[in-house]
Design an enzyme around this catalytic site. Structure first.
Site, PDB file in Angstrom:
ATOM      1  N   LYS A  22      -7.745  20.045 -33.295  1.00 38.16           N
ATOM      2  CA  LYS A  22      -6.841  18.903 -33.502  1.00 38.16           C
ATOM      3  C   LYS A  22      -5.954  18.668 -32.286  1.00 38.16           C
ATOM      4  O   LYS A  22      -5.849  17.550 -31.785  1.00 38.16           O
ATOM      5  CB  LYS A  22      -5.962  19.145 -34.734  1.00 38.16           C
ATOM      6  CG  LYS A  22      -4.784  18.183 -34.844  1.00 38.16           C
ATOM      7  CD  LYS A  22      -3.928  18.456 -36.065  1.00 38.16           C
ATOM      8  CE  LYS A  22      -2.698  19.268 -35.852  1.00 38.16           C
ATOM      9  NZ  LYS A  22      -1.562  18.636 -35.170  1.00 38.16           N
ATOM     10  N   ASN A  23      -5.266  19.727 -31.848  1.00 36.41           N
ATOM     11  CA  ASN A  23      -4.248  19.511 -30.812  1.00 36.41           C
ATOM     12  C   ASN A  23      -4.844  19.243 -29.430  1.00 36.41           C
ATOM     13  O   ASN A  23      -4.133  18.796 -28.531  1.00 36.41           O
ATOM     14  CB  ASN A  23      -3.240  20.674 -30.799  1.00 36.41           C
ATOM     15  CG  ASN A  23      -2.338  20.624 -32.032  1.00 36.41           C
ATOM     16  OD1 ASN A  23      -2.279  19.607 -32.725  1.00 36.41           O
ATOM     17  ND2 ASN A  23      -1.658  21.718 -32.315  1.00 36.41           N
ATOM     18  N   CYS A 117       5.363  16.900 -38.268  1.00 38.25           N
ATOM     19  CA  CYS A 117       5.986  17.839 -39.216  1.00 38.25           C
ATOM     20  C   CYS A 117       7.457  18.050 -38.872  1.00 38.25           C
ATOM     21  O   CYS A 117       7.851  17.983 -37.707  1.00 38.25           O
ATOM     22  CB  CYS A 117       5.268  19.191 -39.167  1.00 38.25           C
ATOM     23  SG  CYS A 117       3.527  19.122 -39.608  1.00 38.25           S
ATOM     24  N   ARG A 122      13.132  18.298 -32.912  1.00 35.17           N
ATOM     25  CA  ARG A 122      11.934  18.346 -32.062  1.00 35.17           C
ATOM     26  C   ARG A 122      12.160  17.440 -30.856  1.00 35.17           C
ATOM     27  O   ARG A 122      11.584  16.357 -30.748  1.00 35.17           O
ATOM     28  CB  ARG A 122      10.678  17.929 -32.853  1.00 35.17           C
ATOM     29  CG  ARG A 122      10.310  18.914 -33.934  1.00 35.17           C
ATOM     30  CD  ARG A 122       8.962  18.618 -34.573  1.00 35.17           C
ATOM     31  NE  ARG A 122       7.837  18.922 -33.707  1.00 35.17           N
ATOM     32  CZ  ARG A 122       6.563  18.853 -34.104  1.00 35.17           C
ATOM     33  NH1 ARG A 122       6.267  18.501 -35.324  1.00 35.17           N
ATOM     34  NH2 ARG A 122       5.584  19.136 -33.257  1.00 35.17           N
ATOM     35  N   ASP A 307       1.702  28.075 -35.173  1.00 30.75           N
ATOM     36  CA  ASP A 307       0.924  27.279 -36.136  1.00 30.75           C
ATOM     37  C   ASP A 307       0.129  28.157 -37.115  1.00 30.75           C
ATOM     38  O   ASP A 307      -0.557  27.642 -37.992  1.00 30.75           O
ATOM     39  CB  ASP A 307      -0.009  26.305 -35.404  1.00 30.75           C
ATOM     40  CG  ASP A 307       0.787  25.236 -34.665  1.00 30.75           C
ATOM     41  OD1 ASP A 307       1.977  25.052 -34.968  1.00 30.75           O
ATOM     42  OD2 ASP A 307       0.213  24.592 -33.755  1.00 30.75           O
ATOM     43  N   ARG A 399      -4.030  15.946 -42.601  1.00 36.49           N
ATOM     44  CA  ARG A 399      -3.733  15.527 -41.216  1.00 36.49           C
ATOM     45  C   ARG A 399      -4.467  16.430 -40.223  1.00 36.49           C
ATOM     46  O   ARG A 399      -4.742  15.999 -39.097  1.00 36.49           O
ATOM     47  CB  ARG A 399      -2.221  15.643 -40.932  1.00 36.49           C
ATOM     48  CG  ARG A 399      -1.385  14.523 -41.491  1.00 36.49           C
ATOM     49  CD  ARG A 399       0.044  14.648 -41.002  1.00 36.49           C
ATOM     50  NE  ARG A 399       0.066  15.023 -39.604  1.00 36.49           N
ATOM     51  CZ  ARG A 399       0.882  15.919 -39.048  1.00 36.49           C
ATOM     52  NH1 ARG A 399       1.792  16.528 -39.778  1.00 36.49           N
ATOM     53  NH2 ARG A 399       0.825  16.200 -37.777  1.00 36.49           N
TER      54      ARG A 399
HETATM   55  N1  EPU Z   1      11.097  21.631 -26.829  1.00 36.55           N
HETATM   56  C1  EPU Z   1      12.258  21.182 -26.264  1.00 36.55           C
HETATM   57  N2  EPU Z   1      12.194  20.056 -25.479  1.00 36.55           N
HETATM   58  C2  EPU Z   1      11.031  19.406 -25.255  1.00 36.55           C
HETATM   59  C3  EPU Z   1       9.837  19.865 -25.834  1.00 36.55           C
HETATM   60  C4  EPU Z   1       9.902  20.995 -26.629  1.00 36.55           C
HETATM   61  O1  EPU Z   1      13.322  21.751 -26.451  1.00 36.55           O
HETATM   62  O2  EPU Z   1      11.043  18.408 -24.529  1.00 36.55           O
HETATM   63  C5  EPU Z   1      11.125  22.846 -27.662  1.00 36.55           C
HETATM   64  C6  EPU Z   1      10.757  22.560 -29.116  1.00 36.55           C
HETATM   65  O3  EPU Z   1      11.878  22.165 -29.868  1.00 36.55           O
HETATM   66  C7  EPU Z   1      10.180  23.895 -29.543  1.00 36.55           C
HETATM   67  C8  EPU Z   1       9.489  24.426 -28.268  1.00 36.55           C
HETATM   68  O4  EPU Z   1      10.097  23.721 -27.196  1.00 36.55           O
HETATM   69  O5  EPU Z   1      11.222  24.757 -29.898  1.00 36.55           O
HETATM   70  C9  EPU Z   1       7.995  24.227 -28.193  1.00 36.55           C
HETATM   71  O6  EPU Z   1       7.651  22.870 -28.444  1.00 36.55           O
HETATM   72  P1  EPU Z   1       6.314  22.216 -27.876  1.00 36.55           P
HETATM   73  O7  EPU Z   1       6.687  21.083 -26.999  1.00 36.55           O
HETATM   74  O8  EPU Z   1       5.425  23.290 -27.311  1.00 36.55           O
HETATM   75  O9  EPU Z   1       5.662  21.635 -29.200  1.00 36.55           O
HETATM   76  P2  EPU Z   1       4.924  20.252 -29.398  1.00 36.55           P
HETATM   77  O10 EPU Z   1       4.179  19.893 -28.172  1.00 36.55           O
HETATM   78  O11 EPU Z   1       5.825  19.243 -30.004  1.00 36.55           O
HETATM   79  C10 EPU Z   1       2.665  21.299 -30.158  1.00 36.55           C
HETATM   80  C11 EPU Z   1       1.786  21.207 -31.361  1.00 36.55           C
HETATM   81  C12 EPU Z   1       2.440  21.911 -32.540  1.00 36.55           C
HETATM   82  C13 EPU Z   1       2.750  23.360 -32.165  1.00 36.55           C
HETATM   83  C14 EPU Z   1       3.557  23.427 -30.857  1.00 36.55           C
HETATM   84  C15 EPU Z   1       3.754  24.845 -30.349  1.00 36.55           C
HETATM   85  C16 EPU Z   1       0.646  19.119 -31.015  1.00 36.55           C
HETATM   86  C17 EPU Z   1       0.476  17.698 -31.413  1.00 36.55           C
HETATM   87  N3  EPU Z   1       1.561  19.804 -31.678  1.00 36.55           N
HETATM   88  O12 EPU Z   1       3.879  20.652 -30.525  1.00 36.55           O
HETATM   89  O13 EPU Z   1       1.452  21.910 -33.553  1.00 36.55           O
HETATM   90  O14 EPU Z   1       3.506  23.975 -33.189  1.00 36.55           O
HETATM   91  O15 EPU Z   1       2.881  22.682 -29.825  1.00 36.55           O
HETATM   92  O16 EPU Z   1       2.528  25.460 -30.124  1.00 36.55           O
HETATM   93  O17 EPU Z   1      -0.036  19.608 -30.133  1.00 36.55           O
HETATM   94  C18 EPU Z   1       0.593  21.885 -35.723  1.00 36.55           C
HETATM   95  O18 EPU Z   1      -0.531  21.703 -35.238  1.00 36.55           O
HETATM   96  O19 EPU Z   1       0.782  22.161 -36.934  1.00 36.55           O
HETATM   97  C19 EPU Z   1       1.760  21.766 -34.864  1.00 36.55           C
HETATM   98  C20 EPU Z   1       2.978  21.601 -35.333  1.00 36.55           C
END
Ligand code: EPU
Length: 430
Positions: A22-23, A117, A122, A307, A399
Site C-alpha cells: 500500500k505505502n 488515520c 500528524r 504499523d 483502506r
Molecule cells: N513528522 C513530523 N513532521 C513531518 C512529518 C512527520 O513531525 O513533517 C513526525 C510524525 O508526527 C511522526 C513521525 O514524524 O511522529 C513519522 O511520520 P512519517 O512522516 O514517517 O509518517 P507518514 O509519512 O505520515 C507513513 C505511513 C504510515 C506509517 C508512517 C511511519 C503512508 C501513506 N503512511 O506515514 O502508515 O505509520 O509512515 O512508518 O506511507 C499505515 O499504513 O497504517 C500508516 C499509518
C-alpha cells in the site's frame, strides 16, 4: 453497516498470497505525474486508498486504464491542472505526495491538507521545510496548501530532516527528480517503500542514489519517460497474517514476500515462541505451543514497524507474562485499547507505553475498528478469542487490506462479511 463476524478459536492452515505494498503504491501512482508517457504499474493492491489516489489522478486529467486485476496503465502526459479536489484528497494521507509530484512537474501545486488515520498530531512541516529549501513558496489558506517554485522550477539543495519521516523523504524525492541540480536528503527514512519509489523513478530515467540509507542524492534530470514497474509486496500485510497465525495457531505459508523486509517482525515472533521459516519469497509460520511475553519498541525501519504495533499488541494480550510495548513513532496510537479491553485484555497505557498482562483467553465481543492497523489487530484478536467477535467500521480495514476476509477464510478462519441495511438506518436515525 458492514461488519466482520468472526467465530474464533480455529487454527489456520494453508497458503496466503500477499498483495502489493500500500505505502509504495500510494507514492508510486502520484509519481507517474512526473513521467512523460505511459507508466505500466504492476502488483497494485486492490484497496480503497489506491482507488482514491487513482481517482485524484483521473480528476487531474490523467488517462488511467485497467490492464488486469493488479495492473494499471497511467498516462499523465496531457495533464494541465495542478489543483487537487478537496473531497478526494481528504480521504487519504498519501494525497500529500501530490504536492511534491505537482511541484516537480509544473512548479506549482494546490493540494488540501491530507486525511488518514488519527494518531494525534500528524504535521507535515518537514515536507514543507524541504520544498522551501528547494525554492518554493508555501502558504496555507482557504483549506488548501498553495506551493509555487519561485523560478518556475525546483532547485536542488541540501535538506536535513529533523525527524526521520517516510512522507517527507518521498515527497522531497518527488519534487527533486526534475529539479535543477542535485538534492541531498540527510537523515532520510529507509523503509522498503522509500527504496521502491526510488527504483520506480530510476526505472523511468531518474538519477537517485542512496535510497535505503540515511543519505539520498537526487540529481535532477530533464525528463522521465514511460516504462513498466512492479510494486514490492506489502511488508505490513505479510506481518499482519504472520501475527494472525501466531494468534490462532496452525501453520500457514505466506507467499509473495521479501523475507528481508520481515526480519524485524520475524525476530519478535521467534522470541514469543512462534516458528518462522524463511524461504526465497515466502515465510512458513507455525504456532503450536504457548506464546511467551516480550517487549517491543516501534522505530523507523529497520526497527519494529509502528504499523505492526496494534497487531503485535493483539498477540501479547494472550502471551504468558507481562509485556511492555513502547510506541516510538506516533503520539497517540493506542486508541484501540478500550476495544481490546471489551474482549478481556488487560492493558494499561501511560503515554507512549502500554503494559500488557497476558490472559489465558480473549472472549468475543462487539467492537469498532478505529483505524486501519487497529482494525486488522481486532481481526487478529477475534481469531484468537473464544466465541463471536463482531467488528464494525471495517471501511478502515479495507483502506489497506485487499480481500482480508477471503484470504483468512481460505486458510480456515471462520470470518464473514455481514451487511445489515436495517442497522444502517437505525444508526443514521440515532
Ligand atoms: N513528522 C513530523 N513532521 C513531518 C512529518 C512527520 O513531525 O513533517 C513526525 C510524525 O508526527 C511522526 C513521525 O514524524 O511522529 C513519522 O511520520 P512519517 O512522516 O514517517 O509518517 P507518514 O509519512 O505520515 C507513513 C505511513 C504510515 C506509517 C508512517 C511511519 C503512508 C501513506 N503512511 O506515514 O502508515 O505509520 O509512515 O512508518 O506511507 C499505515 O499504513 O497504517 C500508516 C499509518
Amino acid at each position: 453497516m458492514t461488519k466482520y463476524v468472526i467465530h474464533g478459536g480455529k487454527p489456520l492452515s494453508g497458503e496466503i498470497e500477499i498483495s502489493g505494498a500500500k505505502n509504495a503504491a500510494v507514492a508510486i501512482i502520484p509519481a507517474a505525474l512526473l513521467v512523460d508517457g505511459v507508466c505500466r504499474i504492476e502488483n497494485i493492491p486492490q484497496i480503497s486508498d489506491v482507488t482514491s489516489i487513482l481517482n485524484i489522478l483521473q480528476d487531474l486529467g490523467a488517462d488511467v486504464r485497467t490492464v488486469n486485476r493488479t495492473t494499471v496503465d497511467v498516462d499523465c502526459s496531457h495533464i494541465r491542472n495542478a489543483k487537487v479536489p478537496e473531497e478526494l484528497a481528504r480521504k487519504i494521507r498519501a494525497s500529500y505526495y501530490l504536492i511534491g509530484a505537482l511541484l516537480g512537474r509544473f512548479g506549482c501545486a494546490e493540494v488540501p491538507p491530507p486525511g488518514g488515520c488519527d494518531f494525534g498530531g500528524r504535521p507535515i512541516d518537514q515536507h514543507i521545510k524541504g520544498f522551501v529549501a528547494m525554492g518554493a513558496g508555501v502558504e496555507v489558506g482557504g483549506g488548501y496548501i498553495h506551493a509555487r517554485a519561485k523560478n518556475g522550477r525546483m532547485q536542488g539543495t541540501q535538506v536535513y530532516l529533523d525527524i526521520v519521516s517516510v512522507g517527507a523523504t518521498m515527497n522531497i524525492m518527488l519534487a527533486a527528480v526534475l529539479a535543477d541540480g542535485m538534492t541531498v536528503i540527510e537523515n532520510a527514512a529507509k523503509e522498503p517503500h522509500v527504496v521502491d519509489l526510488a527504483n520506480f523513478l530510476n526505472s523511468m530515467g531518474a538519477d537517485i542514489m542512496g535510497a535505503g540509507t540515511d543519505v539520498i542524492k537526487i540529481r535532477g534530470v530533464q525528463r522521465l519517460s514511460g516504462g513498466v514497474y512492479s510494486i514490492i509486496p506489502d511488508q505490513i500485510e505479510a506481518g499482519t497474517y504472520m501475527a494472525a497465525v501466531a494468534a490462532a495457531g496452525g501453520e500457514v505459508l505466506i507467499r509473495n514476500v521479501i523475507p528481508k523486509h520481515l526480519e524485524c517482525i520475524t525476530a519478535k515472533l521467534l522470541e514469543m515462541g512462534v516458528e518462522v521459516e524463511e524461504q526465497d519469497d515466502a515465510v512458513l509460520v507455525r504456532r503450536s505451543g504457548p506464546l511467551t511475553r516480550t517487549n517491543v519498541k516501534t522505530l523507523p525501519y529497520p526497527g519494529f514497524p509502528t504499523d505492526m504495533q496494534p497487531q503485535i499488541a493483539a498477540i501479547l494480550c494472550i502471551a504468558e507474562g507481562t509485556s511492555v510495548l513502547t510506541e516510538g513513532v506516533w503520539d497517540n496510537r493506542y486508541r484501540y485499547v478500550d476495544e481490546f479491553r471489551r474482549m478481556g485484555a488487560q492493558i494499561q497505557v501511560d503515554g507512549k507505553i502500554a503494559v500488557i498482562e497476558g490472559v489465558q483467553r480473549l472472549t468475543g465481543a462487539r467492537i469498532q475498528a478505529c483505524d486501519l492497523r487497529a482494525g486488522a489487530a481486532m481481526v487478529i484478536a477475534g481469531l484468537a478469542a473464544c466465541g463471536t467477535t463482531e467488528i464494525g467500521c471495517v471501511h478502515h480495514i479495507e483502506r489497506g487490506y485487499e480481500d482480508i476476509v477471503r484470504k483468512l477464510s481460505g486458510v480456515g478462519a471462520d470470518i464473514r462479511v455481514v451487511v445489515t441495511p436495517g442497522e444502517e438506518k437505525q444508526a443514521q436515525v440515532g
